[in-house]
Design an enzyme around this catalytic site. Structure first.
Site, PDB file in Angstrom:
ATOM      1  CB  SER A  61      -0.950   0.018   1.204  1.00  0.00           C
ATOM      2  OG  SER A  61      -2.026  -0.869   0.993  1.00  0.00           O
ATOM      3  CE  LYS A  64      -3.747   0.852  -1.012  1.00  0.00           C
ATOM      4  NZ  LYS A  64      -4.481   0.502   0.220  1.00  0.00           N
ATOM      5  CE1 TYR A 189      -4.114  -1.141  -5.096  1.00  0.00           C
ATOM      6  CE2 TYR A 189      -4.935  -3.391  -4.956  1.00  0.00           C
ATOM      7  CZ  TYR A 189      -4.564  -2.210  -4.346  1.00  0.00           C
ATOM      8  OH  TYR A 189      -4.635  -2.093  -2.986  1.00  0.00           O
ATOM      9  CE1 TYR A 241      -3.509   0.275   4.701  1.00  0.00           C
ATOM     10  CE2 TYR A 241      -2.289  -0.793   6.463  1.00  0.00           C
ATOM     11  CZ  TYR A 241      -2.486  -0.549   5.119  1.00  0.00           C
ATOM     12  OH  TYR A 241      -1.668  -1.144   4.195  1.00  0.00           O
ATOM     13  CB  VAL A 259      -0.354  -5.823   4.413  1.00  0.00           C
ATOM     14  CG1 VAL A 259      -1.553  -5.065   4.932  1.00  0.00           C
ATOM     15  CG2 VAL A 259      -0.480  -6.108   2.924  1.00  0.00           C
TER      16      VAL A 259
END
Length: 305
Positions: A61, A64, A189, A241, A259
């Site tokens: 992540s 992102k 992705y 998160y 993660v």
């Protein structure tokens, strides 16, 4: 500085046993939960490192933040934020619940999975290969590492186990947030999440953001100061998160976790920090990396607040 970092590793390694490595992507479950590493890259060109800083892991992540920069450059702010919101969710990173319960039916921010999938769909390119290659080349430039590439085992594991992401993506195409072939969108992705890095790589990306979109080593401006600031703001509000608010109070610096065990932090005008510890807390953040950032922020007075 390296004496401070080695002390942080020694004092916090035992905390890794209070978490667990991610297993919902099966290949991630092979990581050693004892691993813990840190790297600091500062504005003067210094690289300080300790622990398992050179262990390879997938960016997950943290990517992102990078796809968001590229999508904003490709499409402009107005279009991007018509499709993805700017607000924290309070939900888990892979939650699907608010897609159907809020109106308009769009992801609340680009740091949750649903929002990041939309962002990946906005990257320009004639096919999925060109879109991903543009993202990879962009990441290589801002990290200063032209050898970055995907971990194929993790990529294939993500692709075979990504049904929740597929569910979100097909729903979003149904309501008009995503256009095109969903499997192609998801392929970009899954690949971006599977790019393999170490703590030095993400420290340098954090430094790039700290330097307001300019690569410190070359002096090249790659993104506008406005985009760099927007990304750091999302890191503060959504980057850890549904633990982002607590992290802002305890640590007080822009950070984005993944993660795979990585955390990238960016202290404006000062430094980038890369951490690795695959043992995660219940929100999906590196449990040892989080505690090291908390201790480091207190000892060096890094909080931006």
């Amino acid at each position: 500085m390296e004496e401070i970092l080695n002390k942080l590793i020694d004092e916090n390694r035992h905390i890794t046993q209070q978490g667990e490595v991610a297993t919902y992507i099966p290949a991630l479950g092979k990581a050693d939960p004892w691993d813990l590493g840190i790297c600091i890259a500062d504005m003067d060109g210094n690289i300080y490192k300790a622990g398992d800083y050179n262990k390879k892991f997938t960016i997950q992540s943290i990517s992102k933040t990078i796809s968001l920069m590229l999508a904003l450059m490709d499409n402009g702010e107005e279009l991007v934020f018509e499709k993805v919101g700017m607000e924290p969710t309070g939900d888990a990173f892979n939650s699907i619940i608010k897609l159907e319960t809020i109106m308009p039916s769009r992801p609340l921010n680009p740091m949750i999975n649903a929002g990041a999938i939309v962002i990946s769909s906005l990257i320009k390119g004639k096919n999925k290969e060109e879109k991903f290659q543009r993202l990879l080349n962009f990441m290589r430039k801002i990290s200063g590492n032209d050898k970055l590439n995907i971990n194929k085992e993790i990529y294939l594991s993500e692709k075979s186990s990504g049904d929740r992401n597929r569910a979100m993506a097909y729903f979003m195409r149904d309501v008009g947030i995503i256009e095109g072939d969903i499997e192609d969108v998801l392929d970009v992705y899954f690949r971006q999440c599977s790019i393999e890095v170490d703590s030095i790589d993400i420290a340098k990306i954090g430094l790039f953001l700290a330097n307001r979109g300019v690569v410190p080593q070359t002096g090249e401006r790659v993104v506008s100061e406005h985009i760099a600031r927007a990304v750091k703001t999302f890191m503060v509000t959504c980057g850890m998160y549904n633990g982002s608010g607590e992290f802002a109070i305890k640590v007080g610096i822009p950070a984005k976790s993944g993660v795979g065990g990585g955390i990238m932090a960016s202290i404006p005008h000062r430094m980038g920090i890369g951490l690795y510890g695959p043992s995660l807390d219940d929100k999906g953040n590196s449990i040892g990396g989080y505690k090291m950032l908390e201790d480091l922020s207190k000892s060096l007075n890094l909080s931006i607040f």
